[in-house]
Enzyme design. Structure first.
Site, short mmCIF file in Angstrom:
data_model
loop_
_atom_site.label_atom_id
_atom_site.label_comp_id
_atom_site.label_asym_id
_atom_site.label_seq_id
_atom_site.Cartn_x
_atom_site.Cartn_y
_atom_site.Cartn_z
N ARG A 12 74.18 52.01 58.71
CA ARG A 12 73.97 52.97 57.16
C ARG A 12 75.43 53.69 57.15
O ARG A 12 76.20 54.03 56.97
CB ARG A 12 72.76 52.41 56.61
CG ARG A 12 73.24 51.93 55.04
CD ARG A 12 73.38 53.35 54.44
NE ARG A 12 72.17 54.91 55.01
CZ ARG A 12 72.53 55.75 54.18
NH1 ARG A 12 73.53 56.38 53.98
NH2 ARG A 12 71.27 56.97 54.29
N ASP A 13 74.17 54.50 57.60
CA ASP A 13 74.26 56.10 57.30
C ASP A 13 76.31 56.28 58.14
O ASP A 13 76.63 57.34 57.79
CB ASP A 13 73.69 57.63 57.90
CG ASP A 13 74.35 58.26 57.44
OD1 ASP A 13 75.06 59.04 56.72
OD2 ASP A 13 72.76 59.64 57.40
N HIS A 200 64.69 63.18 58.04
CA HIS A 200 66.25 62.60 58.37
C HIS A 200 67.44 63.68 58.12
O HIS A 200 67.24 64.70 57.59
CB HIS A 200 66.53 61.79 56.80
CG HIS A 200 67.99 60.60 57.03
ND1 HIS A 200 68.70 59.53 56.79
CD2 HIS A 200 69.26 61.76 56.54
CE1 HIS A 200 69.66 59.49 56.98
NE2 HIS A 200 70.62 60.77 56.58
N HIS A 202 70.58 66.21 59.96
CA HIS A 202 72.33 65.72 60.81
C HIS A 202 72.05 66.86 60.94
O HIS A 202 71.70 68.12 61.09
CB HIS A 202 73.17 66.13 59.01
CG HIS A 202 72.78 64.53 58.56
ND1 HIS A 202 73.70 63.30 58.12
CD2 HIS A 202 72.26 63.97 57.40
CE1 HIS A 202 73.87 62.25 57.46
NE2 HIS A 202 72.74 62.55 57.55
N CYS A 233 77.72 61.91 54.48
CA CYS A 233 77.89 61.30 52.88
C CYS A 233 78.90 61.57 52.64
O CYS A 233 79.95 62.10 52.58
CB CYS A 233 76.83 61.91 51.84
SG CYS A 233 77.04 61.08 50.05
N ASN A 242 74.48 62.82 62.18
CA ASN A 242 73.50 62.45 61.65
C ASN A 242 72.10 62.83 63.28
O ASN A 242 73.58 62.89 64.08
CB ASN A 242 72.46 61.38 61.87
CG ASN A 242 72.60 60.50 60.92
OD1 ASN A 242 73.45 59.75 59.93
ND2 ASN A 242 71.11 60.81 59.88
N1 COA Z 1 76.58 47.42 44.07
C1 COA Z 1 78.11 46.15 43.97
N2 COA Z 1 78.24 46.42 42.74
C2 COA Z 1 77.97 47.88 41.85
C3 COA Z 1 76.49 48.51 41.98
C4 COA Z 1 75.85 47.92 43.17
N3 COA Z 1 74.97 48.56 43.98
N4 COA Z 1 76.06 49.45 41.11
C5 COA Z 1 77.45 48.97 39.95
N5 COA Z 1 77.97 48.05 40.94
C6 COA Z 1 79.72 48.22 39.68
C7 COA Z 1 78.77 47.94 37.85
O1 COA Z 1 78.43 46.47 37.84
C8 COA Z 1 80.75 47.55 37.90
O2 COA Z 1 81.21 46.13 38.21
P1 COA Z 1 82.45 46.41 36.99
O3 COA Z 1 83.21 46.80 36.83
O4 COA Z 1 82.95 44.63 37.78
O5 COA Z 1 81.69 45.85 35.81
C9 COA Z 1 80.94 49.02 38.17
O6 COA Z 1 80.02 48.83 39.81
C10 COA Z 1 80.52 50.16 38.25
O7 COA Z 1 78.49 50.50 37.13
P2 COA Z 1 78.16 51.11 36.99
O8 COA Z 1 77.01 51.10 36.56
O9 COA Z 1 79.28 52.02 35.74
O10 COA Z 1 78.63 52.23 38.50
P3 COA Z 1 79.63 53.98 38.55
O11 COA Z 1 81.22 54.06 38.82
O12 COA Z 1 78.66 54.89 37.46
O13 COA Z 1 78.89 53.68 39.97
C11 COA Z 1 76.99 54.30 41.35
C12 COA Z 1 77.00 54.23 40.01
C13 COA Z 1 75.26 54.23 42.08
C14 COA Z 1 76.88 52.79 41.67
C15 COA Z 1 78.03 54.84 42.59
O14 COA Z 1 78.64 56.33 42.62
C16 COA Z 1 77.03 54.47 44.32
O15 COA Z 1 77.27 52.96 44.71
N6 COA Z 1 76.65 55.23 45.18
C17 COA Z 1 76.41 55.38 46.32
C18 COA Z 1 77.56 56.19 46.89
C19 COA Z 1 76.91 56.36 48.35
O16 COA Z 1 76.44 54.84 49.15
N7 COA Z 1 76.44 57.43 48.99
C20 COA Z 1 76.00 57.02 50.89
C21 COA Z 1 74.38 57.34 50.59
S1 COA Z 1 73.30 58.41 50.02
ZN ZN Z 2 72.59 60.68 56.23
#
Ligand code: COA
Ligand code: ZN
Length: 299
Positions: A12-13, A200, A202, A233, A242
């Site tokens: 994942r990370d 956790h 890095h 990230c 990490n």
């Molecule tokens: N998995 C799949 N699709 C997702 C989802 C998820 N967990 N969360 C939201 N979506 C989809 C929504 O259904 C929507 O789809 P559509 O455009 O087809 O309607 C679209 O994504 C936007 O949804 P929204 O709720 O407005 O999300 P956002 O654009 O505000 O983004 C997060 C918010 C949380 C989903 C995003 O910022 C994110 O995934 N962040 C994690 C980043 C990461 O992995 N960082 C590293 C690990 S710490």
């Molecule tokens: Zn990390």
């Protein structure tokens, strides 16, 4: 015999920040090899929008594969309720949520303030269906906002402790030092007790192992690490890999602290990783130097 528990977060990370995509088949083989080396907990992917992180698009399939490995705790990261629901559907045993103590990083990473994210995780905990870990990200500092006040970390950890099964402190961008690690773990533990489990770290500034040892001395027994030191990230500028699983395991085993992990088999798992994405830079001193003559593992 003293023991620590290592959770491998490379799939994942590590892969979320890698420049090269690993095929689903290679991920499965890598995870199986990690489990064969003795890892009992692996964070196998995240349920985030595939458009955002294409490397995580196959997480459901990877979870389903991992569930077939006996005795393995299968962990996935989720950033919101939708991710949690996807994780439940796939059958993950445990779901980790990144709850940043830095407002700047939280908004960049999950588009929510820390308070909104706490409420998002609370909703998921109410649903139930998997163990929940609240990981307090950027707990030791943030590349976007700089200093992260310790009071903030305590406040978020205490909120998470109300409904999470476990809370971890994460040094997302490699700012921590050993004195700070001891101070902050002690402070948070004084507020939430044994709910505080994981560390956790890095290795961005080379202090990953020193910080892990400091946390160990402070009573921490659960460590995340990543094979080959992959990781970081994508939504935290300047984040890099990490703490390296191979070196972490070597450190503990040579100290007489059992990890349950076989180093030779761990090197075989590393081979699968490096053959799957040969162009990706990997790190680790122990695999390059080899085990010392006469080395004896803890167990
Ligand atoms: N998995 C799949 N699709 C997702 C989802 C998820 N967990 N969360 C939201 N979506 C989809 C929504 O259904 C929507 O789809 P559509 O455009 O087809 O309607 C679209 O994504 C936007 O949804 P929204 O709720 O407005 O999300 P956002 O654009 O505000 O983004 C997060 C918010 C949380 C989903 C995003 O910022 C994110 O995934 N962040 C994690 C980043 C990461 O992995 N960082 C590293 C690990 S710490
Ligand atoms: Zn990390």
């Amino acid at each position: 015999m003293p023991r620590v528990h290592v959770c491998e977060v490379g799939p994942r990370d590590g892969l979320q920040n890698a420049r090269h995509l690993m095929s689903t088949e290679a991920k499965k083989a890598w995870i199986s090899a990690l489990a064969a080396a003795g890892l009992r907990e692996i964070e196998v992917g995240s349920f985030v929008p595939p458009k955002l992180i294409p490397a995580m698009a196959d997480t459901a399939e990877v979870v389903r594969h991992s569930l077939q490995i006996q005795g393995l705790k299968v962990v996935a990261l989720a950033p919101n309720l939708k991710g949690f629901q996807r994780a439940l559907e796939a059958g993950a045993h445990k779901v980790t949520f990144p709850v940043s103590a830095s407002r700047a990083h939280s908004e960049s990473n999950v588009r929510m303030t820390p308070e909104q994210m706490v409420e998002e995780v609370r909703k998921c905990a109410r649903l139930g269906g998997a163990q929940i870990e609240g990981a307090v990200s950027t707990a030791f500092g943030c590349t976007m906002q700089g200093v992260v006040p310790e009071d903030e970390v305590v406040r978020i950890a205490a909120s998470l402790a109300e409904f999470c099964d476990a809370v971890a402190l994460a040094d997302t961008v490699g700012y921590a030092n050993p004195a700070q690690v001891k101070r902050l773990f002690r402070l948070v533990r004084s507020q939430i007790g044994s709910k505080l489990e994981g560390a956790h770290f890095h290795n961005t500034r080379g202090l990953g192992l020193a910080n892990a040892l400091a946390a160990y001395e402070e009573g921490v027994r659960n460590f995340d690490s990543s094979m080959g030191g992959l990781g970081g990230c994508p939504f935290a500028p300047g984040a890099s890999g990490n703490v390296i699983t191979e070196d972490l395991v070597f450190m503990f085993e040579s100290m007489g602290v059992s990890t349950g992990i076989d180093l030779e088999k761990l090197f075989q798992a590393r081979k699968i990783l490096t053959e799957a994405i040969p162009e990706e830079p990997v790190y680790g001193h122990t695999p390059l130097a080899g085990l010392p003559k006469g080395f004896r593992a803890a167990a």
